[in-house]
Write a protein that holds these residues in place. Structure first.
Motif, PDB file in Angstrom:
ATOM      1  N   UNK A 103     -27.030  46.505 -21.082  1.00 15.94           N
ATOM      2  CA  UNK A 103     -27.833  45.344 -20.700  1.00 15.94           C
ATOM      3  C   UNK A 103     -29.292  45.697 -20.962  1.00 15.94           C
ATOM      4  N   UNK A 104     -30.038  44.762 -21.596  1.00 13.08           N
ATOM      5  CA  UNK A 104     -31.433  45.021 -21.932  1.00 13.08           C
ATOM      6  C   UNK A 104     -32.288  43.808 -21.559  1.00 13.08           C
TER       7      UNK A 104
ATOM      8  N   UNK B  63     -24.307  34.299 -29.760  1.00  9.22           N
ATOM      9  CA  UNK B  63     -24.486  35.717 -30.077  1.00  9.22           C
ATOM     10  C   UNK B  63     -25.026  35.859 -31.495  1.00  9.22           C
ATOM     11  N   UNK B  64     -25.518  37.041 -31.789  1.00 12.35           N
ATOM     12  CA  UNK B  64     -25.989  37.389 -33.128  1.00 12.35           C
ATOM     13  C   UNK B  64     -25.331  38.697 -33.554  1.00 12.35           C
ATOM     14  N   UNK B  65     -24.878  38.736 -34.772  1.00 11.60           N
ATOM     15  CA  UNK B  65     -24.333  39.966 -35.341  1.00 11.60           C
ATOM     16  C   UNK B  65     -25.353  40.511 -36.326  1.00 11.60           C
TER      17      UNK B  65
ATOM     18  N   UNK C 136     -25.643  39.474 -27.363  1.00  9.92           N
ATOM     19  CA  UNK C 136     -25.015  38.360 -26.666  1.00  9.92           C
ATOM     20  C   UNK C 136     -25.965  37.726 -25.654  1.00  9.92           C
ATOM     21  N   UNK C 137     -26.011  36.415 -25.652  1.00 14.82           N
ATOM     22  CA  UNK C 137     -26.770  35.679 -24.640  1.00 14.82           C
ATOM     23  C   UNK C 137     -25.849  35.407 -23.456  1.00 14.82           C
ATOM     24  N   UNK C 138     -26.262  35.870 -22.278  1.00 13.65           N
ATOM     25  CA  UNK C 138     -25.415  35.731 -21.102  1.00 13.65           C
ATOM     26  C   UNK C 138     -26.303  35.543 -19.882  1.00 13.65           C
ATOM     27  N   UNK C 139     -25.870  34.701 -18.974  1.00 13.24           N
ATOM     28  CA  UNK C 139     -26.605  34.500 -17.733  1.00 13.24           C
ATOM     29  C   UNK C 139     -26.537  35.772 -16.883  1.00 13.24           C
ATOM     30  N   UNK C 140     -27.626  36.104 -16.182  1.00 10.88           N
ATOM     31  CA  UNK C 140     -27.661  37.372 -15.420  1.00 10.88           C
ATOM     32  C   UNK C 140     -26.481  37.561 -14.477  1.00 10.88           C
ATOM     33  N   UNK C 141     -26.054  36.481 -13.815  1.00 11.97           N
ATOM     34  CA  UNK C 141     -24.972  36.624 -12.844  1.00 11.97           C
ATOM     35  C   UNK C 141     -23.615  36.881 -13.510  1.00 11.97           C
ATOM     36  N   UNK C 142     -23.535  36.690 -14.821  1.00  9.78           N
ATOM     37  CA  UNK C 142     -22.279  36.917 -15.535  1.00  9.78           C
ATOM     38  C   UNK C 142     -22.305  38.194 -16.371  1.00  9.78           C
ATOM     39  N   UNK C 143     -23.417  38.912 -16.322  1.00  6.88           N
ATOM     40  CA  UNK C 143     -23.576  40.082 -17.181  1.00  6.88           C
ATOM     41  C   UNK C 143     -22.560  41.178 -16.858  1.00  6.88           C
TER      42      UNK C 143
ATOM     43  N   UNK D  37     -27.087  41.382 -23.651  1.00  7.94           N
ATOM     44  CA  UNK D  37     -26.037  42.387 -23.788  1.00  7.94           C
ATOM     45  C   UNK D  37     -25.925  42.813 -25.251  1.00  7.94           C
ATOM     46  N   UNK D  38     -25.825  44.121 -25.452  1.00 10.14           N
ATOM     47  CA  UNK D  38     -25.773  44.685 -26.800  1.00 10.14           C
ATOM     48  C   UNK D  38     -24.508  45.534 -26.943  1.00 10.14           C
ATOM     49  N   UNK D  39     -23.750  45.266 -27.986  1.00  8.56           N
ATOM     50  CA  UNK D  39     -22.539  46.039 -28.243  1.00  8.56           C
ATOM     51  C   UNK D  39     -22.580  46.613 -29.652  1.00  8.56           C
ATOM     52  N   UNK D  40     -22.213  47.885 -29.775  1.00 15.62           N
ATOM     53  CA  UNK D  40     -22.013  48.494 -31.090  1.00 15.62           C
ATOM     54  C   UNK D  40     -20.521  48.526 -31.378  1.00 15.62           C
TER      55      UNK D  40
END
Length: 353
Positions: free
Chosen positions: A296-297, A335-337, A271-278, A307-310
């Motif tokens: 968070x990476x 985001x990318x799946x 997921x692409x997310x701004x740092x302040x919203x992570x 952000x990475x989710x499994x």
């Protein structure tokens, strides 16, 4: 043979698998129970038997069968690598397609590589690298990136953990189950836990070495591990409880094989997310029971996902719905799946060998 999507059917309250693996209601409850936590007592199967209202012999028989049927991968301690002084990173390689299998097989032979998958993205080979205190993680990553078949490489160490803990709901009774190790907004430690001395020859080190092994299915399994560690059973169990209390051990539990357990739709969403919203997004993702891991990476210009989710689901329809729910709840449209095209290696990290 791995389960197919069509290999699962509900029959009179039981789960029947076309691969001839049969899981009844007691099996399912047993699997849920030992995934959450396993009793750290001298006679753990007696404690499990009381919980399920069956005999200890039946508990051992069922676990032995579920292991033989490759539903249960392992029953052991699950340690926090950083708390033991180890360092790890997710590494993504862009590999020449015609050399992908060669690269995957070669890299999988590295003792520090626990997971290695081909995925459907520009960076088509993803691996987890974990090294001990005596090794240089950055140099190991540079060495991997320098292999002849690698076009480019990004190193993605976790900077924050929002959730970690696979729980595959087998009985359908705990949709919001939370494991002990699931956490919120925790910065990862960068050194071993100060409460323990893991120097060669120390008792904590010896305890880690045996607790990470697959538990023998006998009446007093910890006594056998204790003998191997050169200590009394009570000392080993005391150390195990201290490891849990200090979060050196995330949990002692069973780990299941996803597809054999009927969870055939699995994916990593980036997921692409701004740092302040992570932190807000991480908390939202962590609250979803289908998400087992959320980190968070670091980001890169050509890979801006932080952000990475499994995600683990039984069907493709459930997986698509979960991703849609995460998009709607987080408000993150970019985001990318990533799907696994091929698994080259999946194993547990082995500490202090």
């Amino acid at each position: 043979m791995a389960l197919s999507l069509e290999g699962i059917a509900q029959v009179k309250g039981e789960i029947t698998l076309e691969t001839m693996v049969h899981i009844d209601k007691i099996d399912a409850k047993l699997l849920d129970l030992i995934q959450k936590s396993f009793p750290l007592t001298s006679r753990p199967f007696d404690a499990i038997a009381r919980e399920l209202a069956i005999s200890p012999e039946e508990v051992k028989s069922r676990i032995t069968r579920l292991k033989s049927d490759s539903i249960i991968r392992q029953i052991s301690a699950i340690f926090d690598s950083a708390a033991l002084g180890y360092r790890s990173a997710l590494i993504a390689l862009e590999v020449k397609p015609e050399l992908l299998d060669t690269a995957g097989a070669t890299i999988s032979r590295h003792s520090g590589v626990s997971h290695c998958y081909a995925r459907d993205a520009k960076y088509n080979l993803w691996l987890t690298l974990t090294v001990g205190p005596e090794s240089d993680l950055e140099q190991e990553a540079v060495d991997l990136a320098g292999m002849e078949w690698v076009e480019s490489c990004i190193t993605l160490p976790a900077t924050k953990i929002y959730k970690i803990g696979v729980f595959l709901d087998m009985a359908g009774e705990t949709p919001s189950a939370r494991l002990k190790e699931q956490t919120s907004n925790r910065t990862l430690p960068n050194s071993q836990h100060p409460a323990f001395d893991f120097a060669p020859g120390s008792e904590p080190r010896a305890a880690v070495r045996v607790l990470q092994k697959d538990l023998p299915i006998i009446d007093t399994p910890f006594s056998e591990l204790a003998r191997e560690a050169g200590m009394r059973e009570s000392e080993l169990l005391s150390l195990a409880c201290m490891f849990l209390e200090k979060n050196v051990m995330r949990r002692f539990a069973a780990v299941l094989k996803h597809q054999r357990a009927g969870y055939s739709a699995n994916a990593m969403a980036c997921w692409k997310v701004e740092p302040e919203k992570a932190d807000e997004a991480g908390a939202i993702f962590a609250a979803n029971p289908a998400v087992s891991h959320c980190y968070e990476r670091a980001t890169y210009p050509d890979w801006p996902y932080s952000l990475y989710t499994m995600i683990h689901r039984r069907t493709e329809e459930e997986l698509s719905q979960t991703i849609s729910d995460l998009v709607n709840s987080s408000g993150l449209p970019d985001y990318r799946v990533l799907r696994t095209v091929k698994e080259y290696k999946k194993s547990r990290v082995k500490y202090f060998l």
